[in-house]
Scaffold this motif. Structure first.
Motif, PDB file in Angstrom:
ATOM      1  N   THR A  26       0.819  -1.225   0.000  1.00  0.00           N
ATOM      2  CA  THR A  26       0.000   0.000   0.000  1.00  0.00           C
ATOM      3  C   THR A  26       0.850   1.272   0.000  1.00  0.00           C
ATOM      4  OG1 THR A  26      -0.051   0.171   2.407  1.00  0.00           O
ATOM      5  CG2 THR A  26      -1.774  -1.174   1.378  1.00  0.00           C
ATOM      6  N   GLY A  27       2.138   1.165   0.359  1.00  0.00           N
ATOM      7  CA  GLY A  27       2.986   2.339   0.463  1.00  0.00           C
ATOM      8  C   GLY A  27       2.712   3.157   1.720  1.00  0.00           C
ATOM      9  N   GLN A  28       1.849   2.654   2.567  1.00  0.00           N
ATOM     10  CA  GLN A  28       1.512   3.380   3.796  1.00  0.00           C
ATOM     11  C   GLN A  28       2.536   3.109   4.901  1.00  0.00           C
ATOM     12  OE1 GLN A  28      -1.420   5.272   4.506  1.00  0.00           O
ATOM     13  NE2 GLN A  28      -1.968   5.183   2.340  1.00  0.00           N
ATOM     14  N   ALA A  69      -2.901  11.501  21.259  1.00  0.00           N
ATOM     15  CA  ALA A  69      -3.733  12.557  21.839  1.00  0.00           C
ATOM     16  C   ALA A  69      -4.096  13.602  20.781  1.00  0.00           C
ATOM     17  CB  ALA A  69      -3.002  13.213  23.001  1.00  0.00           C
ATOM     18  N   ASP A  70      -3.177  13.820  19.826  1.00  0.00           N
ATOM     19  CA  ASP A  70      -3.449  14.760  18.736  1.00  0.00           C
ATOM     20  C   ASP A  70      -4.276  14.123  17.627  1.00  0.00           C
ATOM     21  OD1 ASP A  70      -1.938  16.586  20.075  1.00  0.00           O
ATOM     22  OD2 ASP A  70      -0.134  16.351  18.841  1.00  0.00           O
ATOM     23  N   GLY A  71      -4.655  12.872  17.818  1.00  0.00           N
ATOM     24  CA  GLY A  71      -5.447  12.174  16.804  1.00  0.00           C
ATOM     25  C   GLY A  71      -4.640  11.838  15.560  1.00  0.00           C
ATOM     26  N   GLN A  72      -3.292  11.793  15.702  1.00  0.00           N
ATOM     27  CA  GLN A  72      -2.464  11.589  14.508  1.00  0.00           C
ATOM     28  C   GLN A  72      -2.198  10.123  14.199  1.00  0.00           C
ATOM     29  OE1 GLN A  72       0.590  14.273  15.866  1.00  0.00           O
ATOM     30  NE2 GLN A  72       0.292  15.601  14.119  1.00  0.00           N
ATOM     31  N   THR A 122      12.038  13.759  12.314  1.00  0.00           N
ATOM     32  CA  THR A 122      11.799  14.278  13.660  1.00  0.00           C
ATOM     33  C   THR A 122      10.397  13.840  14.088  1.00  0.00           C
ATOM     34  OG1 THR A 122      10.753  16.289  12.864  1.00  0.00           O
ATOM     35  CG2 THR A 122      13.153  16.365  13.153  1.00  0.00           C
ATOM     36  N   ALA A 123      10.119  14.027  15.385  1.00  0.00           N
ATOM     37  CA  ALA A 123       8.793  13.679  15.891  1.00  0.00           C
ATOM     38  C   ALA A 123       7.715  14.489  15.175  1.00  0.00           C
ATOM     39  CB  ALA A 123       8.733  13.915  17.400  1.00  0.00           C
ATOM     40  N   GLY A 124       8.001  15.767  14.929  1.00  0.00           N
ATOM     41  CA  GLY A 124       7.038  16.638  14.265  1.00  0.00           C
ATOM     42  C   GLY A 124       6.737  16.176  12.841  1.00  0.00           C
ATOM     43  N   GLN A 125       7.792  15.842  12.104  1.00  0.00           N
ATOM     44  CA  GLN A 125       7.613  15.361  10.728  1.00  0.00           C
ATOM     45  C   GLN A 125       6.825  14.054  10.711  1.00  0.00           C
ATOM     46  OE1 GLN A 125      11.851  15.209   9.908  1.00  0.00           O
ATOM     47  NE2 GLN A 125      11.722  16.912   8.453  1.00  0.00           N
ATOM     48  N   THR A 126       7.118  13.187  11.689  1.00  0.00           N
ATOM     49  CA  THR A 126       6.422  11.902  11.748  1.00  0.00           C
ATOM     50  C   THR A 126       4.932  12.107  12.021  1.00  0.00           C
ATOM     51  OG1 THR A 126       8.457  10.970  12.663  1.00  0.00           O
ATOM     52  CG2 THR A 126       6.485   9.586  12.780  1.00  0.00           C
ATOM     53  N   GLY A 127       4.632  13.001  12.964  1.00  0.00           N
ATOM     54  CA  GLY A 127       3.237  13.298  13.283  1.00  0.00           C
ATOM     55  C   GLY A 127       2.483  13.827  12.070  1.00  0.00           C
ATOM     56  N   ALA A 128       3.155  14.706  11.308  1.00  0.00           N
ATOM     57  CA  ALA A 128       2.525  15.284  10.120  1.00  0.00           C
ATOM     58  C   ALA A 128       2.264  14.202   9.069  1.00  0.00           C
ATOM     59  CB  ALA A 128       3.413  16.379   9.544  1.00  0.00           C
ATOM     60  N   LEU A 129       3.226  13.302   8.916  1.00  0.00           N
ATOM     61  CA  LEU A 129       3.082  12.211   7.945  1.00  0.00           C
ATOM     62  C   LEU A 129       1.941  11.278   8.351  1.00  0.00           C
ATOM     63  CD1 LEU A 129       4.303  10.871   5.415  1.00  0.00           C
ATOM     64  CD2 LEU A 129       5.913   9.679   6.909  1.00  0.00           C
ATOM     65  N   LEU A 130       1.867  11.000   9.645  1.00  0.00           N
ATOM     66  CA  LEU A 130       0.786  10.158  10.167  1.00  0.00           C
ATOM     67  C   LEU A 130      -0.574  10.778   9.879  1.00  0.00           C
ATOM     68  CD1 LEU A 130       1.909   8.961  13.701  1.00  0.00           C
ATOM     69  CD2 LEU A 130       0.939   7.554  11.883  1.00  0.00           C
ATOM     70  N   ALA A 131      -0.649  12.075  10.157  1.00  0.00           N
ATOM     71  CA  ALA A 131      -1.921  12.769   9.989  1.00  0.00           C
ATOM     72  C   ALA A 131      -2.327  12.843   8.516  1.00  0.00           C
ATOM     73  CB  ALA A 131      -1.821  14.170  10.580  1.00  0.00           C
ATOM     74  N   SER A 132      -1.330  12.962   7.623  1.00  0.00           N
ATOM     75  CA  SER A 132      -1.645  13.105   6.194  1.00  0.00           C
ATOM     76  C   SER A 132      -2.065  11.778   5.574  1.00  0.00           C
ATOM     77  CB  SER A 132      -0.414  13.630   5.435  1.00  0.00           C
ATOM     78  OG  SER A 132       0.526  12.584   5.255  1.00  0.00           O
TER      79      SER A 132
END
Ligand code: C2E
Ligand code: CA
Ligand code: CA
Ligand code: CA
Length: 281
Positions: free
Chosen positions: A51-53, A106-109, A267-277
């Protein structure tokens, strides 16, 4: 150096002494690095090849050394293992990683089935209270055992005795998944595949490095993959650097891969953004 003659000994010794001195300083710096807040974590996606996920992330330790700057684990983990500092460092890694997972959540990511993989070295596995510590951190962070995969380097398993086996059984009983790391290097033993309470095997990047140039190696990797499957285990391939390698692994029916082709450690921030996207990698 002794046999090389007096001239060489004279020019070598200061260098060796200096290297030894540096190692000693590093070892003592390492003991204080947790309290001084010098460690941070990077997260590298593990990808579902179909799936590339992003399926999970491996947690990788980084050290902001006060004078040497960003220091990579290969240059200090062996030292930390030798000095015993790895036990405290490993606990910091585990706690920080699960706190981060809980923050993404907690951020729903984060999403269903997403898991975090943490490296565990031999001396951590030998410490009798590892299991209690892991249980405590799961409770404190409100994370679930099935969110966690512990990667245990194959060399840690060489000659593994009762304590290691006990720790692995107890971790498995908690519901944590265990994985043999760096499979195919060092003193690989295929008997581990059947004997140890692991659910997956991570194949070392050395094995797939040449598969797009070397047909023999491609067949060999295919056989290793089938061997892992025959043992009833999942396979994860690390060090996927090219589209060609990814395609070949997918062709073999491999399901999980990790490497610079998909993503560098983030970074943690980049990972969170990728998760959310939910983007493909
Ligand atoms: P490892 O467990 O085999 O981790 C994978 C290493 O390969 C990481 O290096 C990662 O950045 C690198 N890598 C990922 N994709 C690619 C790729 O496509 N090509 C190439 N050439 N390399 C790739 P890193 O972060 O320098 O970590 C090195 C080793 O240090 C790890 O090897 C692991 O054994 C150890 N380590 C890292 N963090 C920890 C930790 O928290 N605890 C313990 N005990 N060991 C750790
Ligand atoms: Ca690993
Ligand atoms: Ca590895
Ligand atoms: Ca490796």
């Amino acid at each position: 150096a002794k046999e090389a003659g007096p001239g060489l000994v004279r020019s070598f010794e200061p260098v060796m002494l200096y290297a030894r001195q540096l190692r000693r300083e590093m070892a003592s710096d390492l003991r204080n690095a947790v309290e001084r807040n010098e460690f941070r974590l990077a997260y590298q996606p593990v990808v579902d090849l179909v799936t590339g996920q992003m399926h999970g992330v491996e947690v990788l330790l980084r050290w902001e050394h006060p004078t040497q700057g960003l220091t990579m684990p290969d240059s200090f983990i062996p030292l930390a293992e030798a000095s015993g500092a790895i036990v405290g460092i490993g606990r910091w890694v585990l706690r920080t990683a699960l706190e981060q997972l809980s923050a993404w959540r907690a951020d729903g990511q984060d999403k269903e089935g997403f898991h975090i993989r943490v490296n565990v070295s031999a001396s951590e596995l030998q410490s009798m209270d590892l299991v209690d510590y892991v249980r405590g951190v799961l409770r404190d962070t409100g994370t679930e055992p099935q969110d966690l995969v512990l990667e245990i380097t194959e060399s840690a398993l060489v000659g593994s005795g009762d304590v290691e086996t006990y720790s692995m059984q107890a971790l498995k009983a908690l519901g944590i998944r265990l994985e043999i790391d760096d499979f195919g290097t060092g003193y690989s033993s295929i008997s581990y595949l059947r004997r140890l309470p692991v659910h997956a095997v991570k194949v070392d990047r050395e094995l797939i490095a040449e598969i797009s140039r070397d047909k023999g190696q491609l067949h060999f990797v295919d056989a290793v993959h089938r061997l892992i499957q025959a043992a009833g285990l999942e396979a994860v391939f690390e060090g996927v650097e090219t589209a060609q390698q990814a395609a070949m692994l997918q062709e073999m029916g491999c399901c999980h891969g990790q490497g610079y082709y998909f993503s560098r450690p983030l970074t943690a921030g980049q990972t969170g953004a990728l998760l959310a996207s939910g983007d493909r990698l």
